[in-house]
Design a protein around this motif. Structure first.
Motif, PDB file in Angstrom:
ATOM      1  N   GLN A   1      38.881  68.910  10.225  1.00 22.86           N
ATOM      2  CA  GLN A   1      38.427  67.559   9.880  1.00 22.86           C
ATOM      3  C   GLN A   1      38.669  66.601  11.057  1.00 22.86           C
ATOM      4  OE1 GLN A   1      37.058  67.048   6.867  1.00 22.86           O
ATOM      5  NE2 GLN A   1      36.697  64.867   7.086  1.00 22.86           N
ATOM      6  N   ASP A   2      39.845  66.717  11.675  1.00 22.61           N
ATOM      7  CA  ASP A   2      40.158  65.866  12.831  1.00 22.61           C
ATOM      8  C   ASP A   2      39.232  66.163  14.011  1.00 22.61           C
ATOM      9  OD1 ASP A   2      42.223  64.654  11.462  1.00 22.61           O
ATOM     10  OD2 ASP A   2      43.814  65.861  12.392  1.00 22.61           O
ATOM     11  N   ALA A   3      38.750  67.406  14.100  1.00 20.49           N
ATOM     12  CA  ALA A   3      37.891  67.806  15.226  1.00 20.49           C
ATOM     13  C   ALA A   3      36.528  67.127  15.177  1.00 20.49           C
ATOM     14  CB  ALA A   3      37.725  69.323  15.245  1.00 20.49           C
TER      15      ALA A   3
ATOM     16  N   SER B   1      44.707  71.467  21.201  1.00 14.12           N
ATOM     17  CA  SER B   1      45.949  72.260  21.219  1.00 14.12           C
ATOM     18  C   SER B   1      46.266  72.810  19.836  1.00 14.12           C
ATOM     19  CB  SER B   1      47.118  71.410  21.704  1.00 14.12           C
ATOM     20  OG  SER B   1      46.895  70.944  22.995  1.00 14.12           O
ATOM     21  N   GLN B   2      46.043  71.997  18.820  1.00 15.58           N
ATOM     22  CA  GLN B   2      46.295  72.458  17.451  1.00 15.58           C
ATOM     23  C   GLN B   2      45.364  73.603  17.066  1.00 15.58           C
ATOM     24  OE1 GLN B   2      45.878  68.822  15.225  1.00 15.58           O
ATOM     25  NE2 GLN B   2      48.023  68.244  15.500  1.00 15.58           N
ATOM     26  N   ILE B   3      44.101  73.489  17.444  1.00 19.15           N
ATOM     27  CA  ILE B   3      43.142  74.552  17.135  1.00 19.15           C
ATOM     28  C   ILE B   3      43.534  75.840  17.850  1.00 19.15           C
ATOM     29  CG2 ILE B   3      40.737  75.298  17.380  1.00 19.15           C
ATOM     30  CD1 ILE B   3      39.999  72.262  17.095  1.00 19.15           C
ATOM     31  N   LEU B   4      43.916  75.724  19.111  1.00 20.12           N
ATOM     32  CA  LEU B   4      44.347  76.916  19.852  1.00 20.12           C
ATOM     33  C   LEU B   4      45.601  77.522  19.237  1.00 20.12           C
ATOM     34  CD1 LEU B   4      43.681  75.778  23.521  1.00 20.12           C
ATOM     35  CD2 LEU B   4      42.478  77.556  22.246  1.00 20.12           C
ATOM     36  N   TYR B   5      46.506  76.683  18.771  1.00 21.10           N
ATOM     37  CA  TYR B   5      47.710  77.191  18.113  1.00 21.10           C
ATOM     38  C   TYR B   5      47.346  77.953  16.845  1.00 21.10           C
ATOM     39  CZ  TYR B   5      52.128  77.452  15.666  1.00 21.10           C
ATOM     40  OH  TYR B   5      53.217  77.917  14.982  1.00 21.10           O
ATOM     41  N   LEU B   6      46.475  77.358  16.039  1.00 19.76           N
ATOM     42  CA  LEU B   6      46.065  78.034  14.802  1.00 19.76           C
ATOM     43  C   LEU B   6      45.384  79.368  15.097  1.00 19.76           C
ATOM     44  CD1 LEU B   6      44.674  75.085  12.649  1.00 19.76           C
ATOM     45  CD2 LEU B   6      46.751  76.400  12.239  1.00 19.76           C
ATOM     46  N   GLN B   7      44.565  79.393  16.132  1.00 17.67           N
ATOM     47  CA  GLN B   7      43.833  80.601  16.474  1.00 17.67           C
ATOM     48  C   GLN B   7      44.776  81.721  16.933  1.00 17.67           C
ATOM     49  OE1 GLN B   7      40.749  81.240  15.850  1.00 17.67           O
ATOM     50  NE2 GLN B   7      40.902  83.285  16.723  1.00 17.67           N
ATOM     51  N   ASN B   8      45.841  81.360  17.620  1.00 11.59           N
ATOM     52  CA  ASN B   8      46.750  82.361  18.187  1.00 11.59           C
ATOM     53  C   ASN B   8      48.021  82.560  17.367  1.00 11.59           C
ATOM     54  OD1 ASN B   8      45.183  82.991  20.532  1.00 11.59           O
ATOM     55  ND2 ASN B   8      45.702  80.956  21.276  1.00 11.59           N
TER      56      ASN B   8
END
Length: 159
Positions: free
Chosen positions: A79-81, A102-109
């Motif tokens: 939603q923030d994206a 950074s949050q999306i990359l964290y979630l992905q990894n």
């Protein structure tokens, strides 16, 4: 006359003894006060050292120390994206965009939570939304992060 003079010399001696005793007493009191001050300083320093040790010493409970992104919700981050579609917001808030990427990359990894991984459709949408950031922003750190983000998301996107 001799009695008077002997009395006066006795009283002078007593007065001198009292003066000496008073002086010694004052010195003892001053020394005790100095010792008390030193003890108070020592106690304060000891307490200060304990406080510093509490702050600096590593804690045994690693469970208490969470990663700042540990409690992220995938839906909330997606939603923030949406900010990536608004070029004005992107130019005004490049740090927020960096945080979201950074949050999306964290979630992905995040290996602990495989359900937080992006689907192909979500990855494709984020991929194209993030490519707009190259055009809309002049912030160097955001541009570098976008490059890494696109490089990381490219294998997940629909062919």
């Amino acid at each position: 006359k001799q009695k008077r003079s002997s009395r006066s010399s006795r009283s002078a001696l007593e007065h001198q003894k009292i003066t000496i005793n008073t002086t010694q007493f004052c010195k003892v009191i001053i020394n005790n006060i100095a010792c008390i001050d030193k003890m108070e300083q020592f106690i304060k320093m000891d307490q200060l050292m304990k406080d510093i040790e509490d702050i600096v010493a590593p804690k045994d409970d690693e469970e208490d120390m969470l990663h700042p992104y540990e409690q992220l919700e995938k839906a909330e981050v997606l939603q923030d994206a949406r900010i990536f579609h608004d070029s004005i917001q992107v130019r005004e808030q490049p740090r927020k965009c960096c945080r979201i990427l950074s949050q999306i990359l964290y979630l992905q990894n995040d290996a602990k939570n495989p359900s937080a991984s992006l689907t192909h459709a979500e990855a494709t949408d984020l991929f194209f939304a993030s490519t707009k950031l190259f055009v809309d922003v002049e912030d160097a750190s955001l541009r570098r992060l976008v490059y890494l983000f696109i490089k990381e998301l490219q294998p997940l996107c629909d062919p």
